[in-house]
Design an enzyme around this catalytic site. Structure first.
Site, PDB file in Angstrom:
ATOM      1  N   TYR A   4       0.839  -1.174   0.000  1.00 25.03           N
ATOM      2  CA  TYR A   4       0.000   0.000   0.000  1.00 25.03           C
ATOM      3  C   TYR A   4       0.884   1.237   0.000  1.00 25.03           C
ATOM      4  O   TYR A   4       1.778   1.358   0.825  1.00 25.03           O
ATOM      5  CB  TYR A   4      -0.914  -0.027   1.214  1.00 25.03           C
ATOM      6  CG  TYR A   4      -1.730   1.228   1.374  1.00 25.03           C
ATOM      7  CD1 TYR A   4      -2.808   1.474   0.548  1.00 25.03           C
ATOM      8  CD2 TYR A   4      -1.410   2.159   2.337  1.00 25.03           C
ATOM      9  CE1 TYR A   4      -3.550   2.615   0.687  1.00 25.03           C
ATOM     10  CE2 TYR A   4      -2.155   3.300   2.488  1.00 25.03           C
ATOM     11  CZ  TYR A   4      -3.223   3.526   1.661  1.00 25.03           C
ATOM     12  OH  TYR A   4      -3.956   4.646   1.795  1.00 25.03           O
ATOM     13  N   HIS A   5       0.631   2.133  -0.917  1.00 21.90           N
ATOM     14  CA  HIS A   5       1.387   3.380  -1.003  1.00 21.90           C
ATOM     15  C   HIS A   5       0.405   4.541  -0.936  1.00 21.90           C
ATOM     16  O   HIS A   5      -0.351   4.766  -1.871  1.00 21.90           O
ATOM     17  CB  HIS A   5       2.167   3.461  -2.314  1.00 21.90           C
ATOM     18  CG  HIS A   5       3.209   2.417  -2.446  1.00 21.90           C
ATOM     19  ND1 HIS A   5       4.372   2.448  -1.737  1.00 21.90           N
ATOM     20  CD2 HIS A   5       3.260   1.300  -3.201  1.00 21.90           C
ATOM     21  CE1 HIS A   5       5.108   1.407  -2.057  1.00 21.90           C
ATOM     22  NE2 HIS A   5       4.443   0.693  -2.944  1.00 21.90           N
ATOM     23  N   PRO A   6       0.416   5.294   0.162  1.00 24.35           N
ATOM     24  CA  PRO A   6      -0.512   6.422   0.238  1.00 24.35           C
ATOM     25  C   PRO A   6      -0.114   7.534  -0.727  1.00 24.35           C
ATOM     26  O   PRO A   6       1.058   7.848  -0.899  1.00 24.35           O
ATOM     27  CB  PRO A   6      -0.402   6.878   1.690  1.00 24.35           C
ATOM     28  CG  PRO A   6       0.923   6.399   2.141  1.00 24.35           C
ATOM     29  CD  PRO A   6       1.225   5.156   1.358  1.00 24.35           C
TER      30      PRO A   6
END
Length: 117
Positions: free
Chosen positions: A1-3
């Site tokens: 997950y990469h914000p």
């Protein structure tokens, strides 16, 4: 997950805007945002290269450097082309993997490989 996409870039008339087009934080002096939070939506690949590119462009803007000329290859590319399967496609030509144990053993022994890349 990469914000990403947590700091909206836009005009000061929009109450949800965090930064202007030069990545300057609205309402504060001498502060810029230069990370994935400026991206409106997540990209299909790793964010690192894009963040480095953004940092270089913003640094050039701070220093007053003009952007480099557009390469001829980019000028010839179709404008606005998007792969119709961009949500699911990871590679244009994925490798064909060995389908049987015999194929794997053959390729491991150094004989003619059944695996093609």
């Amino acid at each position: 997950y990469h914000p990403c996409g947590t700091a909206k870039m836009g005009t000061s008339s929009d109450p949800n805007t965090v930064c202007n087009s030069q990545a300057q934080v609205l309402g504060l002096q001498n502060l810029r945002v230069c990370d994935a939070s400026l991206m409106p939506s997540i990209i299909n690949g790793n964010l690192n290269a894009v963040c480095i590119m953004m940092a270089e462009k913003i640094a050039d803007s701070i220093l007053g450097n003009s952007p480099p000329p557009t390469p001829k290859s980019a000028q010839l590319a179709p404008q606005g082309w998007i792969d119709p399967q961009w949500k699911s496609r990871q590679r244009l030509n994925p490798p064909e993997y060995a389908s049987t144990t015999a194929d794997i053993q053959t390729s491991a022994t150094g004989a003619d490989s059944a695996i093609s890349f």
